[in-house]
Design an enzyme around this catalytic site. Sequence first.
Site, mmCIF file in Angstrom:
data_model
loop_
_atom_site.group_PDB
_atom_site.id
_atom_site.type_symbol
_atom_site.label_atom_id
_atom_site.label_comp_id
_atom_site.label_asym_id
_atom_site.label_seq_id
_atom_site.Cartn_x
_atom_site.Cartn_y
_atom_site.Cartn_z
ATOM 1 N N ASP A 13 0.808 -1.223 0.000
ATOM 2 C CA ASP A 13 0.000 0.000 0.000
ATOM 3 C C ASP A 13 0.842 1.276 0.000
ATOM 4 O OD1 ASP A 13 -2.244 -1.704 0.285
ATOM 5 O OD2 ASP A 13 -1.882 -1.769 2.447
ATOM 6 N N LYS A 16 2.316 2.269 -5.060
ATOM 7 C CA LYS A 16 3.044 1.811 -6.259
ATOM 8 C C LYS A 16 2.205 1.974 -7.515
ATOM 9 C CE LYS A 16 3.361 -2.277 -4.404
ATOM 10 N NZ LYS A 16 2.868 -2.026 -3.058
ATOM 11 N N GLY A 40 -4.028 -4.490 -4.436
ATOM 12 C CA GLY A 40 -5.073 -3.514 -4.753
ATOM 13 C C GLY A 40 -4.398 -2.238 -5.194
ATOM 14 N N HIS A 41 -4.150 -2.132 -6.489
ATOM 15 C CA HIS A 41 -3.442 -0.960 -7.001
ATOM 16 C C HIS A 41 -4.454 0.081 -7.471
ATOM 17 C CE1 HIS A 41 0.416 -3.503 -7.681
ATOM 18 N NE2 HIS A 41 0.174 -3.238 -6.428
#
Length: 423
Positions: A13, A16, A40-41
């Site tokens: 987190d 990125k 989770g991007h």
Amino acid sequence: MPTTAILGLQWGDEGKGKLVDSISAQQDFCVRFQGGGNAGHTVYPEGGKIVLHHLPTGVLHKDCINVMAQGMVVDPLRLIDEIAEVEGRGFKLDGRLFISDRCSITIPLHLTLDVDREAGEKANQIGTTKRGIGPTYADRYDRVGVRAADLLDETSLREALQRAVNVRACQTDGNAPGVDDMLKPLLDVGRKLKGYITDTSLLLAESMKEDKHILFEGAQGAMLDVSQGTYPYVTSSHTTAAGIPSGVGLALMVDKLIGVTKAYCTRVGEGPFPTELNDDIGAKLREAGGEFGATTGRPRRCGWIDLFALRYVCRTSGITHLAITKLDVLSGFEKIKVGVGYEGYDAPGMPADIRRFSALKPKYESLPGWKEDIGSVRDAADLPANARTYLRYLEDFVGVPIGIVSVGPAREASFETHGAPKD
Ligand code: IMP
């Protein structure tokens, strides 16, 4: 530089996704090499927010080819929804997405195993994302896993599912789906994914010969690496740079390694976090930083940055440039603390033993804060003096130059810098 990697340096987190989003605009390829739908991007292309779980972030740039390499684990039933969502937003993936035929496949049995374990005894809980990641990797290494290639052939798939059920069903509460429950939906999804599944190691080897620009997109962070992190409170893949060669199936060295850290620190799930703040300051960081999980929605644990741990992971990953994200979240703190070591601890690295790690008590250095809102700054030289001092202190301590600073969620709120700004 033809090959670049963007890697998390904390417990995931770090932001990125946003950096990969801006950098992949200039890349020929964007490659995920580990992890799966636990990531989770969050990115903000024109027209709103998208959270990507399996898909490389380069899918949001129409000229970028995207690879899900062999080190990944893939839940095909979720992936197909993700593809539909991204295509529905106008990003067509035909000829632009390649999935390794050697990826491990998360089957419904893995989800049952993950959920059951997390619901069981507290001592065995990791605080996982419940996406079946651990059981899928466990089956890979126990050699009873299903691979992407198996989705394309009914006999292979039936045999692979049977092996997994033979070995694992006894570990469930009798609620595990059987081979016949899983076969048809997986065959159906295999038919839909057929055009994407291929030998991606070969594809990448050929592209490297042609000097294509390739970006390796890390998921999670170094402190969650299955070997280097806070074991057993880790994910099940190699999240550091060392995971790239085996994760893509090529003995390659990456030219530029960008390590991403927040200006403070967060963690979700169980496990030690020496600089965690269970007080008003931690709550303020959570609120100001919007620190809620992109995959699970869980509130993140928050604390000051741990420079000692950061220096350790930069060394093990050979990081060549630092990216500092969410610097804007620190605006308004009178004093900003940075972890510089631990009481009574003088080893150069982090402890491997979780009991020793959990007992670490941080030593802090206190730096002066700044009041200004810095969300619209686009050049490191324009940051308030105390923010520049903070960046210089961080860079000197860690010993790696800062290459990127980010002060907000928008694409244009990240800017390059040649080291921390001098006075
Ligand atoms: P798993 O990867 O779902 O098995 O979860 C193992 C640990 O890694 C848990 O503490 C999760 O919260 C953490 N984790 C997994 N993926 C992410 C991520 O993308 N960001 C932050 N933490 C993660």
